[in-house]
Write a protein that holds these residues in place. Structure first.
Motif, PDB file in Angstrom:
ATOM      1  N   ILE A   1      -9.390  13.506 -17.833  1.00 29.34           N
ATOM      2  CA  ILE A   1      -9.658  12.239 -18.764  1.00 29.34           C
ATOM      3  C   ILE A   1      -9.760  12.750 -19.901  1.00 29.34           C
ATOM      4  CG2 ILE A   1     -12.001  12.351 -18.076  1.00 29.34           C
ATOM      5  CD1 ILE A   1     -11.827   9.020 -18.266  1.00 29.34           C
ATOM      6  N   HIS A   2      -9.179  11.898 -21.187  1.00 28.38           N
ATOM      7  CA  HIS A   2      -9.506  12.253 -22.438  1.00 28.38           C
ATOM      8  C   HIS A   2     -10.681  11.571 -23.100  1.00 28.38           C
ATOM      9  CE1 HIS A   2      -8.579  12.293 -26.974  1.00 28.38           C
ATOM     10  NE2 HIS A   2      -7.900  13.474 -26.472  1.00 28.38           N
ATOM     11  N   ASN A   3     -11.410  12.281 -23.853  1.00 29.48           N
ATOM     12  CA  ASN A   3     -12.843  11.639 -24.541  1.00 29.48           C
ATOM     13  C   ASN A   3     -12.636  10.575 -25.513  1.00 29.48           C
ATOM     14  OD1 ASN A   3     -11.830  13.615 -26.318  1.00 29.48           O
ATOM     15  ND2 ASN A   3     -14.305  13.897 -26.855  1.00 29.48           N
ATOM     16  N   TYR A   4     -11.292  10.280 -25.914  1.00 28.50           N
ATOM     17  CA  TYR A   4     -11.413   9.236 -27.139  1.00 28.50           C
ATOM     18  C   TYR A   4     -10.370   8.119 -26.271  1.00 28.50           C
ATOM     19  CZ  TYR A   4     -13.181  11.596 -31.328  1.00 28.50           C
ATOM     20  OH  TYR A   4     -13.984  12.161 -32.023  1.00 28.50           O
TER      21      TYR A   4
ATOM     22  N   ALA B   1      -3.285  12.546 -27.788  1.00 31.22           N
ATOM     23  CA  ALA B   1      -4.239  13.149 -26.855  1.00 31.22           C
ATOM     24  C   ALA B   1      -3.950  14.568 -26.904  1.00 31.22           C
ATOM     25  CB  ALA B   1      -4.511  12.416 -25.736  1.00 31.22           C
ATOM     26  N   TYR B   2      -2.741  15.123 -26.861  1.00 33.84           N
ATOM     27  CA  TYR B   2      -2.643  16.475 -26.610  1.00 33.84           C
ATOM     28  C   TYR B   2      -2.672  17.445 -28.051  1.00 33.84           C
ATOM     29  CZ  TYR B   2      -0.551  14.963 -22.362  1.00 33.84           C
ATOM     30  OH  TYR B   2      -0.054  14.019 -21.181  1.00 33.84           O
TER      31      TYR B   2
ATOM     32  N   ARG C   1      -5.546  16.168 -30.372  1.00 26.83           N
ATOM     33  CA  ARG C   1      -7.140  16.060 -30.818  1.00 26.83           C
ATOM     34  C   ARG C   1      -7.790  15.699 -29.633  1.00 26.83           C
ATOM     35  NH1 ARG C   1      -6.236  14.888 -36.613  1.00 26.83           N
ATOM     36  NH2 ARG C   1      -5.669  17.181 -37.266  1.00 26.83           N
ATOM     37  N   GLY C   2      -9.049  15.670 -29.858  1.00 22.83           N
ATOM     38  CA  GLY C   2     -10.036  15.436 -28.783  1.00 22.83           C
ATOM     39  C   GLY C   2     -10.261  16.303 -27.833  1.00 22.83           C
ATOM     40  N   LYS C   3     -10.827  15.850 -26.612  1.00 20.46           N
ATOM     41  CA  LYS C   3     -11.295  16.781 -25.723  1.00 20.46           C
ATOM     42  C   LYS C   3     -10.797  16.106 -24.116  1.00 20.46           C
ATOM     43  CE  LYS C   3     -14.817  19.683 -24.018  1.00 20.46           C
ATOM     44  NZ  LYS C   3     -16.412  19.977 -23.965  1.00 20.46           N
ATOM     45  N   TRP C   4     -10.144  16.886 -23.260  1.00 22.18           N
ATOM     46  CA  TRP C   4     -10.014  16.624 -22.000  1.00 22.18           C
ATOM     47  C   TRP C   4     -11.128  16.781 -20.960  1.00 22.18           C
ATOM     48  CZ3 TRP C   4      -6.175  13.475 -20.420  1.00 22.18           C
ATOM     49  CH2 TRP C   4      -5.073  13.307 -21.317  1.00 22.18           C
TER      50      TRP C   4
END
Length: 188
Positions: free
Chosen positions: A118-121, A98-99, A101-104
């Protein structure tokens, strides 16, 4: 097609693609879903609710009475959940990917007194700002504002506006929504 992300044979992906080896959903969760998830996730836990109820019941009693009741509830009734299986997502920690890829996203918790991320995936939630956090775009913020408040959350939201902001809340709604709010208030 599977429900998880598919990218490349060896689990490698481009800058915006999510490797299949992560085991994440194919599409990220929308900000409106994540906001509701945070509100639900950060409400009082069973333990906190039980502690409040127990404290309310033992008003006027001694501290020893409170401890005896708490021990009884915990050992015999498992009210604090100590006998529960600890294999669920809450006890595994945050996915290290989560650190990468993806977006917080950042939202207020259920009490409205603290920001959480919160992480979007993965829907992983943490209190400290992740290094790869970026603010929501103006478009995302406008879309969230347009959505308003869910009817179940309306009483809490109105109380928060009245109590914390010291303002009189006003609800704008269509005739159908106003009727739904009235019925919800009658039966809730």
């Amino acid at each position: 097609a599977s429900a998880t992300a598919v990218a490349g044979e060896a689990g490698e992906a481009g800058e915006d693609d999510i490797p299949a080896s992560y085991g994440w959903p194919k599409e990220p969760f929308e900000a409106c879903f994540l906001r509701q998830y945070v509100l639900h996730y950060t409400k009082d836990s069973k333990q906190e609710s039980w502690d409040h109820a127990l404290a309310d019941r033992s008003v006027g009693g001694t501290f020893e009475d409170f401890l005896v009741e708490k021990a009884y509830a915990n050992l015999l009734l498992n009210k604090e959940g100590t006998g529960e299986d600890k294999e669920d997502k809450d006890h595994k920690g945050i996915d290290p990917n989560a650190y990468k890829r993806g977006k917080w996203y950042r939202f207020l918790n259920a009490k409205g007194d603290c920001n959480v991320y919160i992480h979007n995936y993965t829907c992983d939630i943490q209190a400290s700002r992740p290094e790869n956090f970026s603010e929501m775009s103006l478009e995302e913020k406008a879309r969230l504002r347009k959505l308003g408040v869910y009817i179940k959350d309306l009483p809490e939201h109105l109380a928060m506006v009245h109590d914390k902001q010291k303002q009189i809340p006003i609800v704008f709604a269509s005739e159908e929504t106003a009727e739904a709010i009235k019925k919800f208030a009658e039966y809730a």
